[in-house]
Design a protein around this motif. Sequence first.
Motif, PDB file in Angstrom:
ATOM      1  N   SER A  15       2.294 -13.220   1.274  1.00  0.00           N
ATOM      2  CA  SER A  15       1.533 -14.469   1.171  1.00  0.00           C
ATOM      3  C   SER A  15       0.400 -14.849   1.978  1.00  0.00           C
ATOM      4  O   SER A  15      -0.350 -15.676   1.608  1.00  0.00           O
ATOM      5  N   LEU A  16       0.300 -13.858   2.755  1.00  0.00           N
ATOM      6  CA  LEU A  16      -1.293 -14.004   3.442  1.00  0.00           C
ATOM      7  C   LEU A  16      -2.377 -13.247   2.751  1.00  0.00           C
ATOM      8  O   LEU A  16      -3.545 -14.106   2.676  1.00  0.00           O
ATOM      9  N   PHE A  17      -2.125 -12.158   2.437  1.00  0.00           N
ATOM     10  CA  PHE A  17      -3.068 -11.282   2.007  1.00  0.00           C
ATOM     11  C   PHE A  17      -3.387 -11.802   0.363  1.00  0.00           C
ATOM     12  O   PHE A  17      -4.698 -11.555  -0.105  1.00  0.00           O
ATOM     13  N   LEU A  18      -2.426 -11.936  -0.401  1.00  0.00           N
ATOM     14  CA  LEU A  18      -2.742 -12.287  -1.896  1.00  0.00           C
ATOM     15  C   LEU A  18      -3.700 -13.200  -2.061  1.00  0.00           C
ATOM     16  O   LEU A  18      -4.802 -13.157  -2.775  1.00  0.00           O
ATOM     17  N   PRO A  19      -3.662 -14.305  -1.412  1.00  0.00           N
ATOM     18  CA  PRO A  19      -4.874 -15.415  -1.451  1.00  0.00           C
ATOM     19  C   PRO A  19      -6.089 -14.916  -1.016  1.00  0.00           C
ATOM     20  O   PRO A  19      -7.234 -15.439  -1.717  1.00  0.00           O
ATOM     21  N   ARG A 101      -7.703  -4.679  10.560  1.00  0.00           N
ATOM     22  CA  ARG A 101      -6.511  -4.307   9.695  1.00  0.00           C
ATOM     23  C   ARG A 101      -6.193  -5.180   8.362  1.00  0.00           C
ATOM     24  O   ARG A 101      -5.936  -4.773   7.401  1.00  0.00           O
ATOM     25  N   ILE A 102      -6.545  -6.542   8.603  1.00  0.00           N
ATOM     26  CA  ILE A 102      -6.364  -7.576   7.541  1.00  0.00           C
ATOM     27  C   ILE A 102      -7.417  -6.956   6.455  1.00  0.00           C
ATOM     28  O   ILE A 102      -7.070  -7.059   5.324  1.00  0.00           O
ATOM     29  N   ARG A 103      -8.569  -6.720   6.751  1.00  0.00           N
ATOM     30  CA  ARG A 103      -9.750  -6.339   5.832  1.00  0.00           C
ATOM     31  C   ARG A 103      -9.227  -5.021   5.187  1.00  0.00           C
ATOM     32  O   ARG A 103      -9.406  -4.758   3.842  1.00  0.00           O
ATOM     33  N   ASN A 104      -8.652  -4.119   5.812  1.00  0.00           N
ATOM     34  CA  ASN A 104      -8.314  -2.791   5.368  1.00  0.00           C
ATOM     35  C   ASN A 104      -6.998  -2.908   4.424  1.00  0.00           C
ATOM     36  O   ASN A 104      -7.209  -2.569   3.351  1.00  0.00           O
ATOM     37  N   GLU A 105      -6.185  -3.875   4.584  1.00  0.00           N
ATOM     38  CA  GLU A 105      -5.129  -4.159   3.817  1.00  0.00           C
ATOM     39  C   GLU A 105      -5.577  -4.965   2.482  1.00  0.00           C
ATOM     40  O   GLU A 105      -5.134  -4.762   1.509  1.00  0.00           O
ATOM     41  N   SER A 108      -7.422  -2.122   0.196  1.00  0.00           N
ATOM     42  CA  SER A 108      -6.200  -1.333  -0.493  1.00  0.00           C
ATOM     43  C   SER A 108      -5.551  -2.171  -1.619  1.00  0.00           C
ATOM     44  O   SER A 108      -5.424  -1.703  -2.655  1.00  0.00           O
ATOM     45  N   MET A 109      -5.322  -3.568  -1.281  1.00  0.00           N
ATOM     46  CA  MET A 109      -4.782  -4.417  -2.369  1.00  0.00           C
ATOM     47  C   MET A 109      -5.471  -4.590  -3.722  1.00  0.00           C
ATOM     48  O   MET A 109      -5.321  -4.632  -4.851  1.00  0.00           O
ATOM     49  N   MET A 110      -7.029  -4.679  -3.299  1.00  0.00           N
ATOM     50  CA  MET A 110      -7.910  -5.020  -4.287  1.00  0.00           C
ATOM     51  C   MET A 110      -8.028  -3.853  -5.229  1.00  0.00           C
ATOM     52  O   MET A 110      -8.008  -3.786  -6.401  1.00  0.00           O
TER      53      MET A 110
END
Length: 116
Positions: A15-19, A101-105, A108-110
């Motif tokens: 819910s944090l990373f998808l937006p 870590r947020i940027r890397n996650e 990888s999601m992109m």
Amino acid sequence: MTRITEEDRFILEQSLFLPMVLTIFNRDLSVIQNSPFKLKDPYIHLIEEAMKRVQKDLYVVKQKMRERKMKAVEVERDEAFTLFSFIYKGYEEKHNYFNPRIRNEVLSMMEKYLFG
């Protein structure tokens, strides 16, 4: 000690990373649309399809959060860390995430959404 299960923590992080993924795709889409590419359509189509999949997954994540009475809110951000508040079954927990870590996650999601 955290009360949040591994599965629920994954949902909260999604819910944090998808937006964030959507925001980056939107920015990239506007850059491509305003760029001097000769054939923009394949790039635009690729990003739009990825955005549709992200939006669909985000919808599912938000439904699960509503069902399980969970909420995630960004509290504070500095150069190195971002603090999030997770509300889970009536309890509040603060979690600090290292910005790289947020940027890397998100990266990888992109890649997952663009290339499968």
